[in-house]
Structures are given as C-alpha cells and as structure tokens.
Enzyme design. Sequence first.
Site, PDB file in Angstrom:
ATOM      1  N   ASP A   1      21.758  40.881  28.740  1.00 46.70           N
ATOM      2  CA  ASP A   1      21.657  42.114  27.964  1.00 46.70           C
ATOM      3  C   ASP A   1      20.415  42.012  27.087  1.00 46.70           C
ATOM      4  O   ASP A   1      19.868  40.916  26.895  1.00 46.70           O
ATOM      5  CB  ASP A   1      22.915  42.329  27.107  1.00 46.70           C
ATOM      6  CG  ASP A   1      23.184  43.805  26.833  1.00 46.70           C
ATOM      7  OD1 ASP A   1      22.288  44.636  27.080  1.00 46.70           O
ATOM      8  OD2 ASP A   1      24.300  44.122  26.381  1.00 46.70           O
ATOM      9  N   ASP A   2      19.960  43.150  26.566  1.00 43.95           N
ATOM     10  CA  ASP A   2      18.767  43.103  25.711  1.00 43.95           C
ATOM     11  C   ASP A   2      19.069  42.448  24.372  1.00 43.95           C
ATOM     12  O   ASP A   2      18.242  41.721  23.829  1.00 43.95           O
ATOM     13  CB  ASP A   2      18.153  44.520  25.528  1.00 43.95           C
ATOM     14  CG  ASP A   2      19.169  45.576  25.125  1.00 43.95           C
ATOM     15  OD1 ASP A   2      20.356  45.253  24.931  1.00 43.95           O
ATOM     16  OD2 ASP A   2      18.768  46.749  24.999  1.00 43.95           O
TER      17      ASP A   2
ATOM     18  N   ASP B   1      24.594  42.522  18.904  1.00 44.63           N
ATOM     19  CA  ASP B   1      24.591  42.969  17.503  1.00 44.63           C
ATOM     20  C   ASP B   1      25.918  42.549  16.864  1.00 44.63           C
ATOM     21  O   ASP B   1      26.040  41.440  16.342  1.00 44.63           O
ATOM     22  CB  ASP B   1      24.383  44.495  17.474  1.00 44.63           C
ATOM     23  CG  ASP B   1      24.204  45.048  16.081  1.00 44.63           C
ATOM     24  OD1 ASP B   1      24.808  44.510  15.140  1.00 44.63           O
ATOM     25  OD2 ASP B   1      23.463  46.029  15.898  1.00 44.63           O
TER      26      ASP B   1
HETATM   27  O1  LIG Z   1      26.818  43.678  20.036  1.00 41.24           O
HETATM   28  P1  LIG Z   1      27.085  45.156  20.072  1.00 41.24           P
HETATM   29  O2  LIG Z   1      27.377  45.705  18.695  1.00 41.24           O
HETATM   30  O3  LIG Z   1      28.152  45.533  21.049  1.00 41.24           O
HETATM   31  O4  LIG Z   1      25.738  45.885  20.489  1.00 41.24           O
HETATM   32  C1  LIG Z   1      24.944  45.458  21.555  1.00 41.24           C
HETATM   33  C2  LIG Z   1      24.882  46.475  22.651  1.00 41.24           C
HETATM   34  O5  LIG Z   1      24.360  47.696  22.132  1.00 41.24           O
HETATM   35  C3  LIG Z   1      23.278  48.147  22.941  1.00 41.24           C
HETATM   36  O6  LIG Z   1      23.716  48.929  24.025  1.00 41.24           O
HETATM   37  P2  LIG Z   1      24.151  50.440  23.839  1.00 41.24           P
HETATM   38  O7  LIG Z   1      25.643  50.477  23.734  1.00 41.24           O
HETATM   39  O8  LIG Z   1      23.383  51.049  22.727  1.00 41.24           O
HETATM   40  O9  LIG Z   1      23.822  51.190  25.186  1.00 41.24           O
HETATM   41  P3  LIG Z   1      22.667  51.122  26.254  1.00 41.24           P
HETATM   42  O10 LIG Z   1      22.409  49.687  26.582  1.00 41.24           O
HETATM   43  O11 LIG Z   1      23.232  51.901  27.406  1.00 41.24           O
HETATM   44  O12 LIG Z   1      21.463  51.806  25.682  1.00 41.24           O
HETATM   45  C4  LIG Z   1      22.693  46.876  23.509  1.00 41.24           C
HETATM   46  O13 LIG Z   1      22.002  47.149  24.730  1.00 41.24           O
HETATM   47  C5  LIG Z   1      23.905  46.022  23.735  1.00 41.24           C
HETATM   48  O14 LIG Z   1      24.466  46.259  25.016  1.00 41.24           O
HETATM   49  N1  LIG Z   2      18.145  49.794  20.243  1.00 42.36           N
HETATM   50  C1  LIG Z   2      19.150  49.142  19.625  1.00 42.36           C
HETATM   51  N2  LIG Z   2      20.395  49.272  20.079  1.00 42.36           N
HETATM   52  C2  LIG Z   2      21.365  48.586  19.421  1.00 42.36           C
HETATM   53  N3  LIG Z   2      22.691  48.528  19.656  1.00 42.36           N
HETATM   54  C3  LIG Z   2      23.233  47.732  18.713  1.00 42.36           C
HETATM   55  N4  LIG Z   2      22.304  47.257  17.886  1.00 42.36           N
HETATM   56  C4  LIG Z   2      21.116  47.772  18.302  1.00 42.36           C
HETATM   57  C5  LIG Z   2      19.768  47.651  17.839  1.00 42.36           C
HETATM   58  O1  LIG Z   2      19.449  46.947  16.869  1.00 42.36           O
HETATM   59  N5  LIG Z   2      18.828  48.365  18.552  1.00 42.36           N
HETATM   60 MG   LIG Z   3      23.507  47.991  26.015  1.00 47.15          MG
END
Ligand SMILES: O=P(O)(O)OC[C@H]1O[C@H](OP(=O)(O)OP(=O)(O)O)[C@H](O)[C@@H]1O
Ligand SMILES: Nc1nc2[nH]cnc2c(=O)[nH]1
Ligand SMILES: [Mg+2]
Length: 165
Positions: free
Chosen positions: A98-99, A102
């Site tokens: 994952d990127d 958080d």
């Molecule tokens: O540790 P956490 O609080 O769960 O946050 C982390 C997740 O939040 C973001 O995804 P997001 O749900 O924004 O969706 P996306 O990847 O589809 O843009 C990120 O890419 C992680 O998958």
């Molecule tokens: N882009 C982005 N997405 C998130 N989802 C949870 N935390 C983050 C953050 O710091 N940046």
């Molecule tokens: Mg995500």
Amino acid sequence: MVPYSKDFPVSWEELHRNARALSWRLLEQGPWKGIIAITRGGLVPAAILCREMDIRLIDTICVVSYKEGEAGQGAMAQGDLNVLKGVEGDGEGFILVDDLVDTGRTAAKVREMLPKAHFATIYAKPAGKPLVDTFITEVSQDTWIRFPWDMEYTFSTPLADRHEK
Ligand SMILES: O=P(O)(O)OC[C@H]1O[C@H](OP(=O)(O)OP(=O)(O)O)[C@H](O)[C@@H]1O
Ligand SMILES: Nc1nc2[nH]cnc2c(=O)[nH]1
Ligand SMILES: [Mg+2]
C-alpha cells in the site's frame, strides 16, 4: 479523528525514488511469489516494485475506506471499510503493498485476510507502523501526505503576499 495540521506534498520523482528504495529492501527478503496491491493507493507502488523486482504475478485487494469531506482541503474523514474484492489463500510468499499506513485500520483488515503476507508501504505514521513489516519513510500522525496523482501544477502565491502586513 486525528486533526491533520501539516501538509506533506510528494512529487512523482520522490515517490519513484522511495518505491525503488522499498524494492531494494524487499529483494533482500525474497524470493517472492507475487505482489498484491491494495487499491487504489497501492497500485502505483506495486507497478514500480514489480518492474524493479521482476515480478509478473500481480493481484489486488479492492477496498473502499475514506469518505470525502469533513477534514477539508482534500483531506478526508474515515468511514467504514468495505472489501469489494479479496484474494484466495493466506498470502504466504506474497508482498502486500500500500502507499501508506495511517491509523492502521486498512492494514489490520488486510492482514486479517492474508495473515502470512509481507506487508510493505512507502510511508508510515506512528499508529500504523506496528502493522507494517517494511516501510521507507515515517511521518508524524498529524501530517497529511499528498500523493502526486492527487495534485496538479498550479500558481503559487509568493510568500510575501501571504504574509499579513
Ligand atoms: O491506515 P489507514 O487509516 O487505514 O489509512 C491508510 C489507507 O488510506 C488510504 O487509502 P484510501 O482509503 O484513502 O483510498 P484509496 O487508496 O482508494 O485512495 C491509503 O492508500 C491507505 O490504503
Ligand atoms: N493521501 C492520503 N491519504 C490518506 N489516507 C490516510 N491518511 C492519508 C494521508 O496522509 N494522505
Ligand atoms: Mg488506500
């Protein structure tokens, strides 16, 4: 909900460099059967990892987590985690990417689904860090990371004009 008071914009170049650094770290820990990207944020790191590590087997776990709105300025408030698509098996021999982590909520859910996978991210905040096996850069919990795919080039007001006179 955590108030985000710092903004951390990431360029494509910086993201690429960090994803390559993650590839180095993971190569040392292989061999690997394949990569599972957590959509959508894990897709770009997964593309860089599979190129650098010569991995051809790529799968996805598709989740929907955040709801746009409340936090303002593109930062988001967290809603329920909805799994649209999973993966067969326990994840043994696979990199789950994952990127970022958080709060660690997404990580906890996918780890429960694939307990033997190696969980890797580029960025980690303190609350999610214990759930990640390998990450590259830590940022504080009150930082909102802005990824290059969420930004565009635009005019920047000179600092002197933003300063109250
Ligand atoms: O540790 P956490 O609080 O769960 O946050 C982390 C997740 O939040 C973001 O995804 P997001 O749900 O924004 O969706 P996306 O990847 O589809 O843009 C990120 O890419 C992680 O998958
Ligand atoms: N882009 C982005 N997405 C998130 N989802 C949870 N935390 C983050 C953050 O710091 N940046
Ligand atoms: Mg995500």
